[in-house]
Structure formats: C-alpha cells, structure tokens
Design a protein around this motif. Structure first.
Motif, PDB file in Angstrom:
ATOM      1  N   HIS A  68       0.825  -1.203   0.000  1.00 35.44           N
ATOM      2  CA  HIS A  68       0.000   0.000   0.000  1.00 35.44           C
ATOM      3  C   HIS A  68       0.864   1.261   0.000  1.00 35.44           C
ATOM      4  CE1 HIS A  68      -3.458  -2.543   0.621  1.00 35.44           C
ATOM      5  NE2 HIS A  68      -2.841  -3.097   1.647  1.00 35.44           N
ATOM      6  N   VAL A  69       1.971   1.214   0.711  1.00 35.23           N
ATOM      7  CA  VAL A  69       2.885   2.355   0.725  1.00 35.23           C
ATOM      8  C   VAL A  69       3.595   2.447  -0.629  1.00 35.23           C
ATOM      9  CG1 VAL A  69       4.870   3.418   1.876  1.00 35.23           C
ATOM     10  CG2 VAL A  69       3.188   2.157   3.229  1.00 35.23           C
ATOM     11  N   GLU A  70       3.971   1.313  -1.194  1.00 34.24           N
ATOM     12  CA  GLU A  70       4.678   1.278  -2.479  1.00 34.24           C
ATOM     13  C   GLU A  70       3.783   1.740  -3.636  1.00 34.24           C
ATOM     14  OE1 GLU A  70       7.700   0.354  -5.375  1.00 34.24           O
ATOM     15  OE2 GLU A  70       7.835   0.656  -3.222  1.00 34.24           O
ATOM     16  N   PHE A  71       2.590   1.172  -3.740  1.00 37.41           N
ATOM     17  CA  PHE A  71       1.732   1.390  -4.905  1.00 37.41           C
ATOM     18  C   PHE A  71       0.592   2.382  -4.688  1.00 37.41           C
ATOM     19  CE2 PHE A  71       3.377  -2.983  -5.342  1.00 37.41           C
ATOM     20  CZ  PHE A  71       4.178  -2.761  -6.452  1.00 37.41           C
ATOM     21  N   GLY A  72       0.332   2.748  -3.448  1.00 35.75           N
ATOM     22  CA  GLY A  72      -0.772   3.650  -3.149  1.00 35.75           C
ATOM     23  C   GLY A  72      -1.993   2.878  -2.679  1.00 35.75           C
ATOM     24  N   HIS A  73      -2.971   3.620  -2.153  1.00 35.37           N
ATOM     25  CA  HIS A  73      -4.179   2.969  -1.641  1.00 35.37           C
ATOM     26  C   HIS A  73      -5.310   3.983  -1.516  1.00 35.37           C
ATOM     27  CE1 HIS A  73      -3.626   4.731   2.416  1.00 35.37           C
ATOM     28  NE2 HIS A  73      -2.332   4.641   2.101  1.00 35.37           N
ATOM     29  N   ARG A  74      -6.500   3.440  -1.481  1.00 37.51           N
ATOM     30  CA  ARG A  74      -7.688   4.269  -1.267  1.00 37.51           C
ATOM     31  C   ARG A  74      -7.842   4.549   0.223  1.00 37.51           C
ATOM     32  NH1 ARG A  74      -9.787   5.362  -5.733  1.00 37.51           N
ATOM     33  NH2 ARG A  74      -9.915   3.909  -7.451  1.00 37.51           N
ATOM     34  N   THR A  75      -8.441   5.685   0.515  1.00 36.70           N
ATOM     35  CA  THR A  75      -8.727   6.023   1.907  1.00 36.70           C
ATOM     36  C   THR A  75     -10.191   5.747   2.193  1.00 36.70           C
ATOM     37  OG1 THR A  75      -9.227   8.316   1.356  1.00 36.70           O
ATOM     38  CG2 THR A  75      -6.938   7.793   1.941  1.00 36.70           C
ATOM     39  N   LYS A  76     -10.555   5.769   3.462  1.00 34.92           N
ATOM     40  CA  LYS A  76     -11.942   5.481   3.855  1.00 34.92           C
ATOM     41  C   LYS A  76     -12.928   6.484   3.278  1.00 34.92           C
ATOM     42  CE  LYS A  76     -10.720   3.091   8.064  1.00 34.92           C
ATOM     43  NZ  LYS A  76     -10.711   3.081   9.508  1.00 34.92           N
ATOM     44  N   ASN A  77     -12.486   7.727   3.054  1.00 37.27           N
ATOM     45  CA  ASN A  77     -13.400   8.744   2.526  1.00 37.27           C
ATOM     46  C   ASN A  77     -13.405   8.801   0.998  1.00 37.27           C
ATOM     47  OD1 ASN A  77     -11.001   9.963   1.941  1.00 37.27           O
ATOM     48  ND2 ASN A  77     -11.288  11.735   3.254  1.00 37.27           N
ATOM     49  N   GLY A  78     -12.822   7.789   0.343  1.00 32.22           N
ATOM     50  CA  GLY A  78     -12.855   7.714  -1.108  1.00 32.22           C
ATOM     51  C   GLY A  78     -11.693   8.380  -1.816  1.00 32.22           C
ATOM     52  N   GLY A  79     -10.780   8.920  -1.065  1.00 34.16           N
ATOM     53  CA  GLY A  79      -9.606   9.535  -1.668  1.00 34.16           C
ATOM     54  C   GLY A  79      -8.568   8.485  -2.043  1.00 34.16           C
ATOM     55  N   PHE A  80      -7.433   8.953  -2.498  1.00 33.90           N
ATOM     56  CA  PHE A  80      -6.364   8.040  -2.873  1.00 33.90           C
ATOM     57  C   PHE A  80      -5.026   8.617  -2.418  1.00 33.90           C
ATOM     58  CE2 PHE A  80      -3.188   6.201  -5.729  1.00 33.90           C
ATOM     59  CZ  PHE A  80      -3.497   4.852  -5.603  1.00 33.90           C
ATOM     60  N   VAL A  81      -4.238   7.780  -1.765  1.00 35.34           N
ATOM     61  CA  VAL A  81      -2.885   8.150  -1.360  1.00 35.34           C
ATOM     62  C   VAL A  81      -1.939   7.569  -2.401  1.00 35.34           C
ATOM     63  CG1 VAL A  81      -1.100   7.890   0.401  1.00 35.34           C
ATOM     64  CG2 VAL A  81      -3.497   8.148   1.076  1.00 35.34           C
TER      65      VAL A  81
END
Length: 109
Positions: A68-81
C-alpha cells in the motif's frame, strides 16, 4: 524496466564461474537491504523499515501494508494516497550497479 542483455550476462557469468555469480547476486541484495535500512524506506513508526529482509534471492518487506505504501491505496473517505515507489526506485538504482558488477566479474573470468 529494461533488462536487455542482463539475462545473457548472467548466463555467461554462471557458465564461467557459478560461485562468482552467486557472490554478485548476494552483493546486490545486501546493497539494496542496506539502502532500505539506511533511509530509503519511508518512515512513520519505523516498522516498515525494520521489516526489510533478504530471503533467499529476494529483498523485500514483511509488513502487510508495504504494498500500500509502495503502490498507493484508497482512503476510507474515497480519496487516494499515491504510492511512494521506494522499492521500485531502489531496484532501479541497483540495476546499473548490477550490470557493472556482472561485466567486471565476467572480465575476471
């Protein structure tokens, strides 16, 4: 990731001297591990950095959230890190070093 020629160099070095080939590969893993542990890996709690390992012929991380840190991930509020691509960058740095180490080892015979 362009690896044209690396497989041929690996095969030639292995043919010439399998012990030297193994040493070249081990050196690459150790250098990547050292880079990961010396500031290359993102730090929040330090657990991700501490989870960096070499296992047989692979270097990676044991924490379940590492992808998740390497490739990114969705957040609970629908955003994306956005992913930080720290492992990919480490591999890219090592690629050139590996190529040079293969060439040097082949020249030694």
């Amino acid at each position: 990731m362009d690896t044209v020629g690396i497989e041929e160099l690996e095969a030639e070095l292995y043919r010439l001297n399998s012990v030297r080939f193994d040493a070249v590969q081990k050196k690459q893993l150790v250098q990547m591990l050292n880079r990961a542990r010396s500031g290359w890996t993102p730090v929040d709690t330090g657990e991700l950095r501490q989870s960096s390992i070499v296992d047989n012929d692979e270097m990676g991380y044991t924490k379940d959230y590492a992808p998740h840190v390497e490739f990114g991930h969705r957040t609970k509020n629908g955003g994306f890190v956005t992913g930080q691509r720290y492992l990919e960058a480490n591999v890219e740095i090592q690629r050139g070093i590996y190529l040079q180490d293969l060439l040097k080892a082949i020249k030694k015979g």
